[in-house]
Design a protein around this motif. Structure first.
Motif, PDB file in Angstrom:
ATOM      1  N   SER A  85       0.475  -1.344   0.063  1.00 30.35           N
ATOM      2  CA  SER A  85       0.155  -0.117  -0.188  1.00 30.35           C
ATOM      3  C   SER A  85       0.660   1.362   0.186  1.00 30.35           C
ATOM      4  CB  SER A  85      -1.348  -0.142   1.047  1.00 30.35           C
ATOM      5  OG  SER A  85      -0.038   0.161   2.338  1.00 30.35           O
ATOM      6  N   LEU A  86       2.271   1.101   0.217  1.00 34.27           N
ATOM      7  CA  LEU A  86       2.838   2.568  -0.079  1.00 34.27           C
ATOM      8  C   LEU A  86       3.084   3.030  -2.119  1.00 34.27           C
ATOM      9  CD1 LEU A  86       5.616   3.612   1.563  1.00 34.27           C
ATOM     10  CD2 LEU A  86       6.796   2.058   0.276  1.00 34.27           C
ATOM     11  N   ALA A  87       3.074   4.191  -1.554  1.00 34.27           N
ATOM     12  CA  ALA A  87       2.669   5.409  -2.611  1.00 34.27           C
ATOM     13  C   ALA A  87       4.043   5.349  -3.392  1.00 34.27           C
ATOM     14  CB  ALA A  87       2.679   6.503  -2.441  1.00 34.27           C
ATOM     15  N   VAL A  88       4.112   5.557  -4.596  1.00 30.57           N
ATOM     16  CA  VAL A  88       5.150   5.101  -5.402  1.00 30.57           C
ATOM     17  C   VAL A  88       5.664   6.792  -4.773  1.00 30.57           C
ATOM     18  CG1 VAL A  88       6.809   6.145  -7.153  1.00 30.57           C
ATOM     19  CG2 VAL A  88       4.787   3.442  -7.262  1.00 30.57           C
ATOM     20  N   GLY A  89       7.382   6.433  -4.571  1.00 27.59           N
ATOM     21  CA  GLY A  89       7.947   7.773  -4.007  1.00 27.59           C
ATOM     22  C   GLY A  89       7.926   8.550  -2.395  1.00 27.59           C
ATOM     23  N   LYS A  90       7.144   7.431  -1.832  1.00 27.21           N
ATOM     24  CA  LYS A  90       7.268   7.549  -0.942  1.00 27.21           C
ATOM     25  C   LYS A  90       7.701   6.942   0.046  1.00 27.21           C
ATOM     26  CE  LYS A  90       4.627  11.075  -0.255  1.00 27.21           C
ATOM     27  NZ  LYS A  90       5.145  11.919  -0.545  1.00 27.21           N
ATOM     28  N   CYS A  91       8.578   7.361   1.731  1.00 25.50           N
ATOM     29  CA  CYS A  91       9.526   6.043   2.636  1.00 25.50           C
ATOM     30  C   CYS A  91       8.695   5.193   3.731  1.00 25.50           C
ATOM     31  CB  CYS A  91      10.060   6.592   2.906  1.00 25.50           C
ATOM     32  SG  CYS A  91      11.310   7.624   1.398  1.00 25.50           S
ATOM     33  N   ARG A  92       8.692   4.583   4.338  1.00 22.39           N
ATOM     34  CA  ARG A  92       7.740   3.811   5.253  1.00 22.39           C
ATOM     35  C   ARG A  92       8.832   3.571   6.091  1.00 22.39           C
ATOM     36  NH1 ARG A  92       1.991   1.052   4.363  1.00 22.39           N
ATOM     37  NH2 ARG A  92       1.435   2.977   3.810  1.00 22.39           N
ATOM     38  N   TYR A  93       8.552   3.313   7.068  1.00 20.76           N
ATOM     39  CA  TYR A  93       9.692   2.533   8.673  1.00 20.76           C
ATOM     40  C   TYR A  93       8.970   1.232   8.634  1.00 20.76           C
ATOM     41  CZ  TYR A  93      11.181   2.061  13.139  1.00 20.76           C
ATOM     42  OH  TYR A  93      11.908   0.764  13.817  1.00 20.76           O
ATOM     43  N   THR A  94       9.633   0.308   8.751  1.00 23.59           N
ATOM     44  CA  THR A  94       8.469  -0.744   9.018  1.00 23.59           C
ATOM     45  C   THR A  94      10.373  -2.174  10.333  1.00 23.59           C
ATOM     46  OG1 THR A  94       7.670  -2.540   8.298  1.00 23.59           O
ATOM     47  CG2 THR A  94       9.664  -2.107   7.204  1.00 23.59           C
ATOM     48  N   ALA A  95       9.633  -3.295  10.286  1.00 19.67           N
ATOM     49  CA  ALA A  95      10.504  -4.093  10.955  1.00 19.67           C
ATOM     50  C   ALA A  95       9.983  -5.156  11.145  1.00 19.67           C
ATOM     51  CB  ALA A  95      10.155  -3.743  12.692  1.00 19.67           C
ATOM     52  N   LEU A  96      10.845  -6.022  10.961  1.00 17.96           N
ATOM     53  CA  LEU A  96      10.994  -7.742  10.234  1.00 17.96           C
ATOM     54  C   LEU A  96      11.174  -8.179  12.555  1.00 17.96           C
ATOM     55  CD1 LEU A  96      13.648  -7.568   8.188  1.00 17.96           C
ATOM     56  CD2 LEU A  96      12.083  -8.648   7.484  1.00 17.96           C
ATOM     57  N   LEU A  97       9.933  -9.349  12.012  1.00 14.85           N
ATOM     58  CA  LEU A  97      10.244  -9.790  13.593  1.00 14.85           C
ATOM     59  C   LEU A  97      10.143 -11.688  13.645  1.00 14.85           C
ATOM     60  CD1 LEU A  97       6.088  -8.869  14.556  1.00 14.85           C
ATOM     61  CD2 LEU A  97       8.558  -7.628  14.698  1.00 14.85           C
ATOM     62  N   HIS A  98      11.087 -12.380  14.092  1.00  9.70           N
ATOM     63  CA  HIS A  98      11.472 -13.364  14.179  1.00  9.70           C
ATOM     64  C   HIS A  98       9.893 -14.041  14.601  1.00  9.70           C
ATOM     65  CE1 HIS A  98      15.492 -13.202  14.900  1.00  9.70           C
ATOM     66  NE2 HIS A  98      15.480 -12.203  15.724  1.00  9.70           N
ATOM     67  N   GLU A  99       9.683 -15.487  13.876  1.00 12.14           N
ATOM     68  CA  GLU A  99       8.743 -16.211  14.197  1.00 12.14           C
ATOM     69  C   GLU A  99       8.142 -15.695  15.709  1.00 12.14           C
ATOM     70  OE1 GLU A  99       9.211 -20.294  12.689  1.00 12.14           O
ATOM     71  OE2 GLU A  99       7.003 -20.556  12.950  1.00 12.14           O
ATOM     72  N   ASP A 100       9.120 -16.177  16.674  1.00 12.15           N
ATOM     73  CA  ASP A 100       8.283 -15.945  18.179  1.00 12.15           C
ATOM     74  C   ASP A 100       7.821 -14.256  18.306  1.00 12.15           C
ATOM     75  OD1 ASP A 100      10.448 -14.714  18.369  1.00 12.15           O
ATOM     76  OD2 ASP A 100      11.300 -15.833  19.843  1.00 12.15           O
ATOM     77  N   GLY A 101       7.822 -13.532  17.303  1.00  8.89           N
ATOM     78  CA  GLY A 101       7.114 -12.227  17.462  1.00  8.89           C
ATOM     79  C   GLY A 101       8.220 -10.892  17.550  1.00  8.89           C
ATOM     80  N   GLY A 102       9.396 -11.448  18.666  1.00 10.97           N
ATOM     81  CA  GLY A 102      10.765 -11.260  18.994  1.00 10.97           C
ATOM     82  C   GLY A 102      11.263 -10.150  17.781  1.00 10.97           C
ATOM     83  N   ILE A 103      11.824  -8.769  17.775  1.00  8.62           N
ATOM     84  CA  ILE A 103      12.439  -8.275  17.089  1.00  8.62           C
ATOM     85  C   ILE A 103      13.322  -8.793  16.159  1.00  8.62           C
ATOM     86  CG2 ILE A 103      13.257  -6.210  16.094  1.00  8.62           C
ATOM     87  CD1 ILE A 103      11.124  -5.180  18.282  1.00  8.62           C
ATOM     88  N   LEU A 104      13.694  -8.499  15.214  1.00  5.04           N
ATOM     89  CA  LEU A 104      15.042  -9.241  14.198  1.00  5.04           C
ATOM     90  C   LEU A 104      15.656  -7.792  13.831  1.00  5.04           C
ATOM     91  CD1 LEU A 104      16.798 -11.651  12.345  1.00  5.04           C
ATOM     92  CD2 LEU A 104      15.100 -11.046  10.853  1.00  5.04           C
ATOM     93  N   ASP A 105      14.569  -6.551  13.495  1.00  2.00           N
ATOM     94  CA  ASP A 105      15.461  -5.761  12.666  1.00  2.00           C
ATOM     95  C   ASP A 105      14.349  -4.925  12.440  1.00  2.00           C
ATOM     96  OD1 ASP A 105      17.496  -4.201  11.985  1.00  2.00           O
ATOM     97  OD2 ASP A 105      18.023  -4.966   9.645  1.00  2.00           O
ATOM     98  N   ASP A 106      14.620  -3.455  12.203  1.00  2.00           N
ATOM     99  CA  ASP A 106      13.753  -2.836  11.401  1.00  2.00           C
ATOM    100  C   ASP A 106      14.370  -1.981  10.536  1.00  2.00           C
ATOM    101  OD1 ASP A 106      15.822  -1.021  12.520  1.00  2.00           O
ATOM    102  OD2 ASP A 106      14.931   0.651  13.367  1.00  2.00           O
ATOM    103  N   GLY A 107      13.717  -1.263   9.610  1.00  2.00           N
ATOM    104  CA  GLY A 107      13.981  -1.017   8.580  1.00  2.00           C
ATOM    105  C   GLY A 107      13.190   0.229   8.098  1.00  2.00           C
ATOM    106  N   VAL A 108      13.332   1.257   6.988  1.00  2.00           N
ATOM    107  CA  VAL A 108      13.158   1.709   6.031  1.00  2.00           C
ATOM    108  C   VAL A 108      12.709   1.165   4.719  1.00  2.00           C
ATOM    109  CG1 VAL A 108      13.117   4.616   5.274  1.00  2.00           C
ATOM    110  CG2 VAL A 108      13.924   3.460   7.576  1.00  2.00           C
ATOM    111  N   ALA A 109      11.160   1.979   3.890  1.00  2.00           N
ATOM    112  CA  ALA A 109      10.932   1.013   2.844  1.00  2.00           C
ATOM    113  C   ALA A 109      10.943   2.447   1.867  1.00  2.00           C
ATOM    114  CB  ALA A 109       9.791   0.245   2.606  1.00  2.00           C
ATOM    115  N   LEU A 110      11.522   2.350   0.380  1.00  2.00           N
ATOM    116  CA  LEU A 110      11.491   3.298  -0.930  1.00  2.00           C
ATOM    117  C   LEU A 110      10.223   2.869  -1.359  1.00  2.00           C
ATOM    118  CD1 LEU A 110      11.368   6.321  -2.207  1.00  2.00           C
ATOM    119  CD2 LEU A 110      13.815   5.574  -3.006  1.00  2.00           C
ATOM    120  N   ARG A 111       9.415   3.010  -1.742  1.00  2.00           N
ATOM    121  CA  ARG A 111       8.476   2.669  -3.154  1.00  2.00           C
ATOM    122  C   ARG A 111       8.957   3.413  -4.405  1.00  2.00           C
ATOM    123  NH1 ARG A 111       3.863  -0.723  -3.240  1.00  2.00           N
ATOM    124  NH2 ARG A 111       3.247  -1.269  -5.167  1.00  2.00           N
TER     125      ARG A 111
END
Lengths: 127, 364
Positions: B75-101
Motif C-alpha cells: 500500500s506504500l505510494a510510489v516515491g514515499k518512504c515507510r518505517y517498518t520492522a521484521l520479526l522472528h517467528e516468536d514475535g521478537g524483533i529481528l531488525d527494523d528498516g525503511v522502505a522506499l517505493r
C-alpha cells in the motif's frame, strides 16, 4: 605536570606527591577511552578512602567510569572547577584536569605503584 | 573487519575507528559533541555503507514481503518512504528498516548491519525476486538544516520537491543514485545511495563544502537518542516485540505477517512492557543495562543512554510496564539510583526534519 615523574595504577590513574599532598588524576589513555567528559562527581573533603575505593565518578558521552583511589588516604582537596568544566580533563589531564588531592596517605602503597616507564610497558599489554 | 568503500577517507579527517558489527567504522572525527552540534546547526555527513539494501521487484515479491514485515508495503505510494520492522517467528524483533517505493514494480528496503545475514537469509528463503544490493551500494547520509541548500549547490535538483520521508532516483555524474529525504537524526537530511565505485568521489565532494563536517557513529547515536528513536540490536532486540518497542503505529493489524501472534496476545491482554524515554535532571545519564526501580521495586531496564548535547542532560530509553509508562513518573536507574523521569518524545523539540521547503532553504 610532567607525566614522566608521576606514579601510575593499572586502572589508569596517576598520582604524585607535591608539597606534602598527593595529587590524583587520570591518564591520557583513560581520557582517550572515555571520550568527552560531561560530568564529574567528586568526593567530600575529609573523607578517608581505601586503596581501590571509588574516589570519583566520571561520565562521558559514551560511558560512566569510576576513578579508583590509588592509595589509602584522606581527601584534602577536590578540583571543584571540574563540576563546571568537566572537559578540563580532556584538555589538560596532567594539569588543570587533576581530580583530587590526598593527605595522610599510605606511603608504602605509593612507593609500590608503577613509574612512568613501567606504566608505558603495561599499556603495551592492554592495547 | 569489513571496510566500506569510504574507509580510506576516514584517516583524512583523523577518525577514531571502531568495530561495529564486524565493520571498521568511524566512532568520531572531531569529537562527538562537536559533530552532534554540527548536525543540529549546519550539516554533517555519515558513512552508512555498512547498512543493508534489498530490492523487491514485482507484485508477488511485494506481497511476500508484506508477510514478513509489520506494515503494509503493497500500500506504500510510489516515491514515499515507510518505517517498518521484521520479526522472528516468536514475535521478537529481528531488525527494523525503511522502505522506499521506487516505482509500481520496485521497492527498496534499507536495513541494519547487525542482523544482515539473518535478514538476507530470510528474504532468500521467503521472497522470490528479492535482491540483496548491500555489497554493491554505499550510502552517505547528509543531515542538518543546511542539507537542502548544500545539495542544491551540488546540483541535486530533486531536493526542491522531496518532502519529508519521500525519495527519488536520479542520474548524476554517470551514476544512478537513489535519494531519500530521511535519516535518523531528526534534522533535515537526505540519504544518498551510490554505487560503491562512486562513493569516494561523492564523499569528498560533500566533505569539501565549508558547512559540512564528517560525523561518526557516536554523534549518530546521541542524535537519534535525543529524538527518542530506538536502535536495532540495542533497544530493538529478539526478546522484545514491536508492540513493546512502541512501534504500534507501524503495525498493519489487518495483514498477516511473521511473528504477529505474540503481539496480538499482548495487545489483547494489555499486559506488556513498553519502551519509554527517560530524562535525568542533570548531566549524569542512565546507561545501557541499568536496572529501573519504581517505589523500591524492580520495574524495568535501560536499553540506551547518553549525555544529550543539545538538551544538555542525561537521556535514555528503557522498558517499563505499560501501566507505569506515563510522562512525569519518576524512577531510579542503576547502582547509584539516578533519578530519571519518563518523558514524551522527542527530548529535543527544535529539530528541522519535517520542515516544509521554502525558497530560502535552497539559496546560498
Amino acid at each position: 605536570m610532567n607525566p614522566d615523574t608521576l606514579k601510575y595504577t593499572e586502572d589508569h590513574e596517576w598520582i604524585v606527591e607535591q608539597r606534602g599532598l598527593y595529587v590524583v588524576g587520570i591518564t591520557e589513555y583513560a581520557v582517550d577511552e572515555l571520550g568527552e567528559i560531561t560530568f564529574v562527581e567528586l568526593p567530600e573533603v575529609g573523607r578517608r578512602l581505601e586503596r581501590g575505593e571509588d574516589a570519583a565518578v566520571l561520565e562521558s558521552v559514551k560511558a560512566a567510569s569510576d576513578v579508583l583511589c590509588p592509595v589509602t588516604g584522606v581527601v584534602a582537596e577536590v578540583n571543584d572547577i571540574l563540576e563546571m568544566e568537566p572537559d578540563l580533563i580532556n584538555r589538560d589531564t596532567y594539569g588543570k584536569g587533576w581530580i583530587l588531592k590526598l593527605k595522610d596517605v599510605n606511603v608504602e602503597e605509593y612507593e609500590e605503584l608503577m613509574d612512568s616507564r613501567s606504566y608505558r610497558g603495561y599499556l603495551k599489554t592492554v592495547e | 573487519m569489513q571496510q566500506t568503500p569510504l574507509f580510506e577517507q576516514y584517516a583524512k579527517h583523523n577518525a577514531r575507528v571502531v568495530d561495529f558489527h564486524g565493520w571498521a567504522l568511524p566512532l568520531q572525527f572531531a569529537g562527538i559533541i562537536e559533530e552532534h552540534k554540527q548536525v543540529r546547526t549546519e550539516a554533517g555527513i555519515f558513512d552508512c555503507s555498512h547498512m543493508g539494501e534489498f530490492l523487491f521487484t514485482g507484485a508477488d515479491a511485494m506481497a511476500a514481503l508484506d508477510r514478513l514485515v509489520i506494515g503494509s508495503m503493497t500500500s506504500l505510494a510510489v516515491g514515499k518512504c515507510r518505517y517498518t520492522a521484521l520479526l522472528h517467528e516468536d514475535g521478537g524483533i529481528l531488525d527494523d528498516g525503511v522502505a522506499l517505493r521506487l516505482s509500481e514494480e520496485e521497492l527498496l528496503l534499507v536495513t541494519n548491519a547487525g542482523a544482515l545475514d539473518s535478514v538476507a537469509a530470510l528474504f532468500q528463503q521467503k521472497v522470490p525476486g528479492a535482491k540483496n544490493l548491500s555489497a554493491d551500494l554505499a550510502k552517505i547520509d547528509i543531515q542538518g538544516p543546511l542539507a537542502p541548500r548544500i545539495l542544491s549547490e551540488f546540483g541535486f535538483e530533486c531536493v526542491r520537491s522531496l518532502t519529508f520521508w519521500s525519495g527519488a532516483q536520479l542520474y548524476r555524474k554517470g551514476l544512478d543514485l537513489i535519494i531519500t529525504r530521511a535519516g535518523y537524526t531528526g534534522e533535515w537530511g537526505y540519504e544518498i545511495f551510490v554505487p560503491n565505485e562512486g562513493a569516494a568521489d561523492l564523499w569528498q565532494e560533500l566533505a569539501a563544502h565549508p558547512s559540512v563536517k564528517p560525523c561518526g557513529l557516536g554523534a549518530r547515536d546521541t542524535l537519534r537518542m535525543e529524538m527518542g528513536y530506538p536502535l536495532s540490536g540495542q533497544d530493538l532486540t529478539a526478546d522484545r516485540t514491536a508492540l513493546e518497542a512502541g512501534l504500534d503505529r507501524f503495525i498493519a493489524w489487518d495483514t498477516d505477517f511473521l511473528g504477529k501472534a505474540r503481539m496480538e496476545a499482548q495487545r489483547d491482554s494489555g499486559d506488556y512492557q513498553v519502551l519509554t524515554l527517560l530524562k535525568s535532571a542533570d548531566k549524569r545519564a542512565p546507561r545501557h543495562g541499568f536496572e529501573l526501580v519504581y517505589n523500591g521495586e524492580t520495574a524495568g531496564v535501560v536499553t540506551s543512554g547518553t549525555f544529550g548535547p543539545s538538551v544538555n542532560c542525561g537521556i535514555g530509553l528503557g522498558y517499563v510496564p505499560r501501566a507505569l509508562a506515563q510522562p512525569g513518573v519518576m524512577l531510579e536507574a542503576g547502582p547509584r539510583k539516578l533519578p530519571v523521569q519518563i518523558e514524551t518524545p522527542p527530548f529535543y523539540k527544535e529539530s528541522t526534519g519535517r520542515n516544509r521547503i521554502e525558497a530560502h532553504h535552497l539559496q546560498p
